[in-house]
Structures are given as structure tokens and as C-alpha cells.
Motif scaffolding. Structure first.
Motif, PDB file in Angstrom:
ATOM      1  N   LYS A  42       3.692  10.584  -6.678  1.00  0.00           N
ATOM      2  CA  LYS A  42       4.887  10.997  -7.650  1.00  0.00           C
ATOM      3  C   LYS A  42       4.059  11.561  -9.028  1.00  0.00           C
ATOM      4  N   GLU A  43       3.230  10.649  -9.266  1.00  0.00           N
ATOM      5  CA  GLU A  43       2.412  11.094 -10.494  1.00  0.00           C
ATOM      6  C   GLU A  43       1.629  12.435 -10.537  1.00  0.00           C
ATOM      7  N   ALA A  44       0.935  12.503  -9.055  1.00  0.00           N
ATOM      8  CA  ALA A  44       0.342  13.760  -8.850  1.00  0.00           C
ATOM      9  C   ALA A  44       1.215  14.754  -8.903  1.00  0.00           C
ATOM     10  N   MET A  45       2.511  14.838  -8.187  1.00  0.00           N
ATOM     11  CA  MET A  45       3.367  15.815  -8.320  1.00  0.00           C
ATOM     12  C   MET A  45       3.966  16.122  -9.774  1.00  0.00           C
ATOM     13  N   LYS A  46       4.142  14.925 -10.707  1.00  0.00           N
ATOM     14  CA  LYS A  46       4.515  15.384 -11.918  1.00  0.00           C
ATOM     15  C   LYS A  46       3.206  16.073 -12.637  1.00  0.00           C
ATOM     16  N   ARG A  47       2.035  15.883 -12.267  1.00  0.00           N
ATOM     17  CA  ARG A  47       0.828  16.595 -13.199  1.00  0.00           C
ATOM     18  C   ARG A  47       0.880  17.811 -12.619  1.00  0.00           C
ATOM     19  N   VAL A  48       1.241  17.881 -11.464  1.00  0.00           N
ATOM     20  CA  VAL A  48       1.155  19.484 -10.776  1.00  0.00           C
ATOM     21  C   VAL A  48       2.184  20.235 -11.552  1.00  0.00           C
TER      22      VAL A  48
ATOM     23  N   HIS B 293       0.820  -1.321  -0.034  1.00  0.00           N
ATOM     24  CA  HIS B 293      -0.056  -0.089  -0.035  1.00  0.00           C
ATOM     25  C   HIS B 293       0.921   1.236  -0.194  1.00  0.00           C
ATOM     26  N   GLU B 294       1.957   1.199   0.877  1.00  0.00           N
ATOM     27  CA  GLU B 294       3.031   2.314   0.737  1.00  0.00           C
ATOM     28  C   GLU B 294       3.564   2.600  -0.634  1.00  0.00           C
ATOM     29  N   THR B 295       3.931   1.486  -1.221  1.00  0.00           N
ATOM     30  CA  THR B 295       4.502   1.866  -2.449  1.00  0.00           C
ATOM     31  C   THR B 295       3.345   2.510  -3.616  1.00  0.00           C
ATOM     32  N   THR B 296       2.182   1.935  -3.523  1.00  0.00           N
ATOM     33  CA  THR B 296       1.230   2.282  -4.494  1.00  0.00           C
ATOM     34  C   THR B 296       0.807   3.827  -4.051  1.00  0.00           C
TER      35      THR B 296
END
Length: 214
Positions: free
Chosen positions: A12-18, A3-6
Motif C-alpha cells: 500500500k505504501e509503495a502504491m501510495k508513493r507511485v 508476514h502477509e499483513t506486513t
């Protein structure tokens, strides 16, 4: 996958989108800055153009409203025409290869707007005579307004009628730009800075500027 890895991957994906959105916003802001600068430059240019047109309109109005007598007008006209002839003659002296294509001062004024070399020579001639563009503009305006009825008086005749032309101009011409131009014309001629005797000028007096259309 824990769960932690997910959660970490999602973060990271959210930060990339931001980050992508921030970059897109930064690009948009830069484009807006460029647009703003362009609009500011256009506005400043438009404001200067309007101010120049307004100033020129005031000179025209002042030239039309001059309260000179016929004799006084002819005396001032004589100084103006002699200076315009001086400018044209000096240009021809500096540009001998263009004598045939620059038959009048009007042709010089048109050519300098399109030809850098002619413009640079024109600027050097103005500097020689201590004139600025606004002075020439004022003198040309005076000539266009009064050239059709002006009569040239020789220097000895002028001195017989009026002893101090500069004093007369200062008292009777209220528009500052027109007054400055006329005073400079008197100073140039009185100090003997003309390039040649205007009576032997290359161009006829009436051909120095284009005819005025009713």
C-alpha cells in the motif's frame, strides 16, 4: 503482525508513493503543456509580426520604385490625399469633443492604438468607405514617400490629363497591396463618397502625416 499483513502494508505504501509520483508527473506534464501553448502563441505572433513587417517593406519598396511621370504621380497623389483628408474629416465629425486633440490623421492613428473608443470609431469610418487597415497603410506609405514633392490636381484637371486612372494604376503598380489601396482611393473619390470638399479641409495637406526624416 503476520508476514502477509506486513507485505500488504508495504504494498500500500509503495502504491501510495507511485500514485504521488504519477500526480507529480501529471502536474509537470500540465505545466509543460501550458508552456508549449505559450511558446506556440508567441511563435505565431512573432511569425505574423515578421510577415506584416515583410509586407510593409515590400509596399515601401514598391512605392519608391513607381515609374510614374511627374504628372501621373501628381494625379495619383491627389486621389490619395483626398481620401486621407476624408478619413480625418469624418473622424472629427464623429468625435467633435476631440477636434483639438486630433489635428491630423497621424494623431488619429496614434490615438486609436491606445484609445478603444477612438479605435471603434475609426473602424466604423473605414467600414463606411469600404477600406481596410492595409489599404490605409498603403495610402499612408505612398503619402510619406511622395508627399514632399506631390502636387494636388483638382478633379477637372485630372480628367484632362488621364481618362482612366484605375487602368494606369493596374498596369503600373505591381505590388498588390499598394495597387489595391490606390484603386480604392480612386473608387471612393470618383463615386463621390468623400465627406467634404478637400479644398476646405480642416487640416493642411502637409500636416496629415508626420514629416519624413532624412
Amino acid at each position: 503482525m503476520t508476514h502477509e499483513t506486513t507485505t500488504l502494508i508495504s504494498l500500500k505504501e509503495a502504491m501510495k508513493r507511485v500514485d504521488n509520483k504519477l500526480r507529480a508527473l501529471d502536474t509537470q506534464f500540465k505545466e509543460l503543456d501550458v508552456t508549449k501553448d505559450n511558446l506556440t502563441l508567441r511563435f505565431e505572433h512573432h511569425s505574423k509580426t515578421l510577415a506584416s513587417q515583410a509586407a510593409q517593406d515590400e509596399i515601401w519598396t514598391a512605392a519608391l520604385a513607381l515609374g510614374f511621370t511627374s504628372m501621373e504621380l501628381n494625379i495619383v497623389y491627389s486621389y490619395v490625399i483626398e481620401v486621407l483628408i476624408c478619413l480625418h474629416t469624418r473622424m472629427l465629425q464623429k468625435l467633435p469633443d476631440l477636434v483639438r486633440s486630433l489635428p491630423t490623421l497621424a494623431s488619429v492613428l496614434r490615438r486609436k492604438a491606445k484609445n478603444k473608443h477612438v479605435r471603434l470609431v475609426w473602424e466604423s469610418v473605414l467600414q463606411e468607405y469600404g477600406l481596410q487597415e492595409r489599404d490605409v497603410s498603403a495610402l499612408c506609405t505612398f503619402f510619406i514617400v511622395h508627399g514632399n514633392k506631390g502636387e494636388h490636381y483638382a478633379a477637372n484637371v485630372r480628367r484632362m490629363y488621364i481618362k482612366d486612372v484605375s487602368f494606369m494604376i493596374t498596369n503600373m503598380v505591381k505590388n498588390q497591396a499598394l495597387q489595391d489601396g490606390l484603386l480604392r482611393a480612386v473608387q471612393i473619390i470618383e463615386k463621390g463618397k468623400q465627406a467634404q470638399d478637400p479644398e476646405n479641409s480642416r487640416a493642411p495637406l502637409k500636416e496629415l502625416m508626420p514629416p519624413v526624416k532624412d
